[in-house]
Enzyme design. Structure first.
Site, PDB file in Angstrom:
ATOM      1  N   LYS A   1     -17.733 -53.502 -19.608  1.00  5.46           N
ATOM      2  CA  LYS A   1     -18.249 -52.164 -19.268  1.00  5.46           C
ATOM      3  C   LYS A   1     -19.300 -51.729 -20.277  1.00  5.46           C
ATOM      4  CE  LYS A   1     -17.458 -51.693 -16.225  1.00  5.46           C
ATOM      5  NZ  LYS A   1     -16.912 -52.339 -15.083  1.00  5.46           N
TER       6      LYS A   1
ATOM      7  N   TRP B   1     -33.533 -57.531  -5.411  1.00  2.34           N
ATOM      8  CA  TRP B   1     -32.999 -58.080  -6.662  1.00  2.34           C
ATOM      9  C   TRP B   1     -33.518 -59.513  -6.694  1.00  2.34           C
ATOM     10  CZ3 TRP B   1     -29.744 -62.102  -8.239  1.00  2.34           C
ATOM     11  CH2 TRP B   1     -29.263 -62.006  -9.559  1.00  2.34           C
TER      12      TRP B   1
ATOM     13  N   CYS C   1     -30.098 -57.039  -2.950  1.00  3.42           N
ATOM     14  CA  CYS C   1     -31.104 -56.625  -1.981  1.00  3.42           C
ATOM     15  C   CYS C   1     -30.506 -55.715  -0.911  1.00  3.42           C
ATOM     16  CB  CYS C   1     -31.785 -57.795  -1.292  1.00  3.42           C
ATOM     17  SG  CYS C   1     -32.559 -58.929  -2.412  1.00  3.42           S
TER      18      CYS C   1
ATOM     19  N   GLU D   1     -12.329 -56.132 -19.983  1.00  7.90           N
ATOM     20  CA  GLU D   1     -13.011 -55.178 -19.105  1.00  7.90           C
ATOM     21  C   GLU D   1     -13.768 -54.130 -19.936  1.00  7.90           C
ATOM     22  OE1 GLU D   1     -14.009 -55.081 -16.290  1.00  7.90           O
ATOM     23  OE2 GLU D   1     -14.336 -52.995 -15.747  1.00  7.90           O
TER      24      GLU D   1
ATOM     25  N   HIS E   1      -8.983 -67.314 -35.958  1.00  7.99           N
ATOM     26  CA  HIS E   1      -9.230 -68.749 -35.795  1.00  7.99           C
ATOM     27  C   HIS E   1     -10.720 -69.065 -35.674  1.00  7.99           C
ATOM     28  CE1 HIS E   1      -4.977 -69.615 -35.632  1.00  7.99           C
ATOM     29  NE2 HIS E   1      -4.844 -68.591 -34.814  1.00  7.99           N
TER      30      HIS E   1
ATOM     31  N   LYS F   1     -25.337 -54.328  -7.463  1.00 10.44           N
ATOM     32  CA  LYS F   1     -23.933 -54.016  -7.204  1.00 10.44           C
ATOM     33  C   LYS F   1     -23.219 -55.159  -6.488  1.00 10.44           C
ATOM     34  CE  LYS F   1     -20.386 -51.216  -6.945  1.00 10.44           C
ATOM     35  NZ  LYS F   1     -19.644 -51.039  -8.200  1.00 10.44           N
TER      36      LYS F   1
ATOM     37  N   ARG G   1     -28.106 -51.841  -4.708  1.00  5.30           N
ATOM     38  CA  ARG G   1     -27.951 -53.264  -4.364  1.00  5.30           C
ATOM     39  C   ARG G   1     -29.009 -54.138  -5.045  1.00  5.30           C
ATOM     40  NH1 ARG G   1     -24.640 -54.020   0.017  1.00  5.30           N
ATOM     41  NH2 ARG G   1     -25.488 -56.109   0.246  1.00  5.30           N
TER      42      ARG G   1
ATOM     43  N   ASN H   1     -32.045 -60.581   2.903  1.00  4.43           N
ATOM     44  CA  ASN H   1     -31.058 -60.550   1.816  1.00  4.43           C
ATOM     45  C   ASN H   1     -30.326 -61.879   1.848  1.00  4.43           C
ATOM     46  OD1 ASN H   1     -29.040 -59.978  -0.023  1.00  4.43           O
ATOM     47  ND2 ASN H   1     -27.858 -58.715   1.385  1.00  4.43           N
ATOM     48  N   GLY H   2     -30.318 -62.621   0.737  1.00  3.58           N
ATOM     49  CA  GLY H   2     -29.639 -63.920   0.695  1.00  3.58           C
ATOM     50  C   GLY H   2     -30.538 -64.950   0.038  1.00  3.58           C
TER      51      GLY H   2
ATOM     52  N   GLU I   1     -22.595 -54.030 -20.012  1.00  5.15           N
ATOM     53  CA  GLU I   1     -23.471 -53.969 -18.843  1.00  5.15           C
ATOM     54  C   GLU I   1     -24.263 -52.674 -18.759  1.00  5.15           C
ATOM     55  OE1 GLU I   1     -19.960 -53.207 -15.514  1.00  5.15           O
ATOM     56  OE2 GLU I   1     -21.737 -54.268 -14.897  1.00  5.15           O
TER      57      GLU I   1
HETATM   58  C1  AGP Z   1     -18.600 -54.623 -12.582  1.00  6.90           C
HETATM   59  O1  AGP Z   1     -18.872 -53.569 -13.399  1.00  6.90           O
HETATM   60  C2  AGP Z   1     -19.642 -55.514 -12.242  1.00  6.90           C
HETATM   61  N1  AGP Z   1     -20.860 -54.933 -12.029  1.00  6.90           N
HETATM   62  C3  AGP Z   1     -19.333 -56.841 -11.588  1.00  6.90           C
HETATM   63  O2  AGP Z   1     -18.731 -57.592 -12.581  1.00  6.90           O
HETATM   64  C4  AGP Z   1     -18.478 -56.897 -10.315  1.00  6.90           C
HETATM   65  O3  AGP Z   1     -17.171 -56.510 -10.596  1.00  6.90           O
HETATM   66  C5  AGP Z   1     -18.504 -58.334  -9.750  1.00  6.90           C
HETATM   67  O4  AGP Z   1     -19.819 -58.665  -9.422  1.00  6.90           O
HETATM   68  C6  AGP Z   1     -17.596 -58.516  -8.565  1.00  6.90           C
HETATM   69  O5  AGP Z   1     -17.966 -57.709  -7.481  1.00  6.90           O
HETATM   70  P1  AGP Z   1     -16.994 -57.505  -6.265  1.00  6.90           P
HETATM   71  O6  AGP Z   1     -15.774 -56.796  -6.773  1.00  6.90           O
HETATM   72  O7  AGP Z   1     -17.771 -56.678  -5.294  1.00  6.90           O
HETATM   73  O8  AGP Z   1     -16.641 -58.847  -5.731  1.00  6.90           O
END
Ligand code: AGP
Length: 610
Positions: A487, A76, A2, A483, A506, A605, A27, A100-101, A490
């Site tokens: 990537k 969000w 948010c 990672e 395994h 984000k 956000r 927000n929260g 997502e």
């Molecule tokens: C990364 O591509 C993500 N969107 C997500 O995993 C992110 O890294 C995670 O939410 C942690 O965020 P931060 O680094 O702001 O704590």
């Protein structure tokens, strides 16, 4: 999670709010809304969907809407689906509120207010706060008293922007565990979830602390503390520029941010080494503390946690200290085994991630020395840790983290050198050489990958046709595989899994059939033969193999259909060129599939809720 914007001043608030919301859209972007004073009352316009949807609604249904004061919100969803009704601001006859929260005791507040005769129209937790303030204002007829009394009642995390119908031109702001800043420009005052939303207007920022209340009018911002006493706060002049917050000719923020990595690495390393690597330290990270430390705990989420895995590899290798990497949301509830001499490291791009913040607080309560590796200056995690090491990625706007990850990895690499030095395992000469590799060689080699991305583009066209993909690697390469898989998932919505190459047989190898794409990462020279054997095992079962491989490793001709050779960097740093290759692969694959790369579905984000 948010985004909040508020403006009171001498210009029309409507375009300022809509523009600010666009800057905050990363956000959260499932619905949005604005509230402004018009003709002596609060008018609220909100709708499901992106900011453009609400902008259309404003233009079509409220042509010429003009006001010099208002608040806006991009959501969000947590409580209640994305819908017009559940969007913020929530507005009554007396109050309009953006949030927000999460309000944890909203159900209790809701039932109390229902007993008093209030009717709820949304499914949100936020409406409970709005109606609570409304009811308290009816009792006290005092704006601040109503807010303060409500805050004593509300449990959870919040950043609130509040307006009262009988107080045009005034915005109140309060926060707890969710970010909020105030800002002052020549033409008015702002509240915002982050600086990028106000950069067009001002660089003069006030970072709000938990418990503080801000009162904004066109000419001033005043603050009081949790007890209601006036406090004087000095503004900070942000170094961020508009250019950093814009796409600057790139099709997406993600692509721009991938290209910014050489500079981000240079800036990060330069800010850490000053004149001499051994002077690089977080406050309080003394030589004695390093010598006595028996264990390091790293807690983080998502990509930052994957950077932690790379950090573990380097710290164990260069400093011979055992490292646990924990998903922050698990660390806090697992009753972690910790010793008072252990060191705790929180990694976070935003510095606001609720789970990471909670893990940090637990570590502090347990008496551990805590370090934060954070990208956003003045963020909650940076402020609460005993020592902070700032990464210098600059603003990262794309939801998919790229440059923040590489600089987190580089920072942890540097930290491993420092720890190794104080434990007698590294000489200054060796350390200086490694730093030179990071500041000179790595950026050049990354640029080579960026210049030569056509091959990656052509492979991504094939990957884009699949729905299930495996990434494999050994040691540091298995961390990279995690990672790379995240990537791809997502932003392209292709299901993928990351496996340690030796583990596939395994169980998971049963999923490999004719044509299943397997992407292997090989930067770990000493293990290349082992990984090649694992590749062969999957190839024999029909897998279609792509290898992202250090250029110095010779692959047998028959082993794979696609090879992306990446430039070698000494001392284990080839992971950086491989990283840029898999980031580009994910980007091009998502682009090929027509995905909304910078704003993937269901994501936001900054994750400021548990
Ligand atoms: C990364 O591509 C993500 N969107 C997500 O995993 C992110 O890294 C995670 O939410 C942690 O965020 P931060 O680094 O702001 O704590």
């Amino acid at each position: 999670m948010c985004g909040i914007i508020g403006y009171t001043g001498r210009k029309n608030a409507v375009p300022i709010l809509l523009d600010g919301l666009k800057a905050l859209e990363y956000r959260g972007y499932d619905s949005s809304g604005i509230s402004v004073f018009q003709d002596g009352r609060i008018t609220t316009v909100k709708s499901k969907g992106r900011i453009e949807e609400n902008e259309k609604k404003v233009n079509n249904e409220y042509p010429g809407l003009y006001s010099t004061c208002g608040t806006g919100h991009t959501r969000w969803a947590t409580h209640g689906e994305p819908s017009d009704i559940n969007s913020h601001p929530h507005t009554t006859e007396n109050v309009s509120l953006v949030h927000n929260g999460i309000i944890e005791n909203y159900a209790e507040i809701r039932s109390e207010l229902c007993n008093k005769g209030y009717t709820f129209i949304s499914e949100t937790d936020t409406e409970a706060a709005c109606l609570l303030i409304d009811s308290l204002y009816r009792e006290s007829h005092d704006h601040l008293t109503a807010i303060k009394t409500a805050l004593r009642r509300i449990k959870g995390s919040y950043a609130f922007g509040i307006m009262f119908g009988d107080n045009p031109g005034k915005i109140y702001a309060v926060k707890k565990d969710s970010p909020l800043i105030c800002a002052v420009s020549e033409h008015g005052a702002f509240i915002a979830s982050d600086i990028t939303a106000v950069l067009k207007h001002t660089r003069e920022i006030y970072i709000m602390n938990d418990g503080e209340t801000a009162e904004l009018s066109a000419d001033s911002v005043t603050f009081c503390d949790a007890e209601g006493k006036h406090i004087s706060k000095s503004p900070e002049i942000t170094e961020l520029s508009m250019e950093q917050a814009e796409k600057s000719g790139f099709a997406h923020f993600m692509l721009k941010e991938i290209h910014e990595q050489p500079q981000a690495i240079k800036r990060t390393v330069a800010s850490l080494i000053l004149n001499d690597i051994t002077s690089y330290t977080a406050p309080g990270l003394t030589a004695d503390r390093i010598k006595n430390c028996r264990h390091i705990h790293i807690a983080a989420c998502g990509t930052a946690m994957h950077a932690g895995l790379v950090g573990k590899y380097f710290i164990e290798k260069n400093a011979r200290i055992g490292v646990n990497v924990e998903i922050a949301s698990e660390f806090r509830y697992k009753n972690p085994v910790i010793d008072k001499d252990d060191i705790f490291i929180a990694i976070s791009q935003s510095g606001e991630t609720a789970d990471t913040l909670a893990a940090l607080r637990l570590a502090k309560e347990s008496g551990l020395f805590t370090i934060a590796v954070v990208n956003v200056k003045g963020s909650a995690i940076a402020r609460e840790a005993d020592g902070v090491i700032y990464t210098q990625a600059g603003p990262e706007i794309a939801v998919a983290s790229t440059k923040a990850y590489t600089v987190q990895c580089c920072t942890l690499f540097m930290l491993s050198l420092l720890l190794g030095y104080h434990r007698g395992l590294m000489t200054k000469d060796v350390i200086n050489e490694r730093c030179r590799l990071l500041t000179d060689t790595a950026p050049q080699k990354i640029n080579d990958v960026l210049k030569d991305s056509d091959k990656i583009l052509s492979i991504s066209k094939k990957i884009a046709e699949h729905e299930n993909i495996f990434f494999i690697g050994r040691c540091i390469d298995s961390s990279l595989a995690c990672e790379a898989s995240l990537k791809l998932k997502e932003i392209s919505y292709i299901h993928s899994e990351a496996y340690m190459a030796g583990e596939l047989k395994h169980g998971t190898i049963s999923l490999i059939k004719e044509g299943t794409p397997v992407i292997a990462i090989i930067t770990e020279n000493t293990l290349s033969e082992k990984t090649i054997s694992n590749i062969k095992e999957t190839a024999s079962r029909g897998a279609d193999i792509t290898v992202i491989c250090d250029e110095r490793i010779i692959l047998p001709k028959d082993v794979c259909s696609n090879i992306i050779y990446v430039p070698h960097i000494d001392s284990g740093l080839t992971f950086l060129t491989a990283t840029v290759a898999f980031q580009l692969l994910a980007y091009h694959t998502a682009n090929e599939r027509g995905c909304d790369i910078d704003k993937p579905r269901n994501l936001a984000k900054s994750v400021t809720v548990e």
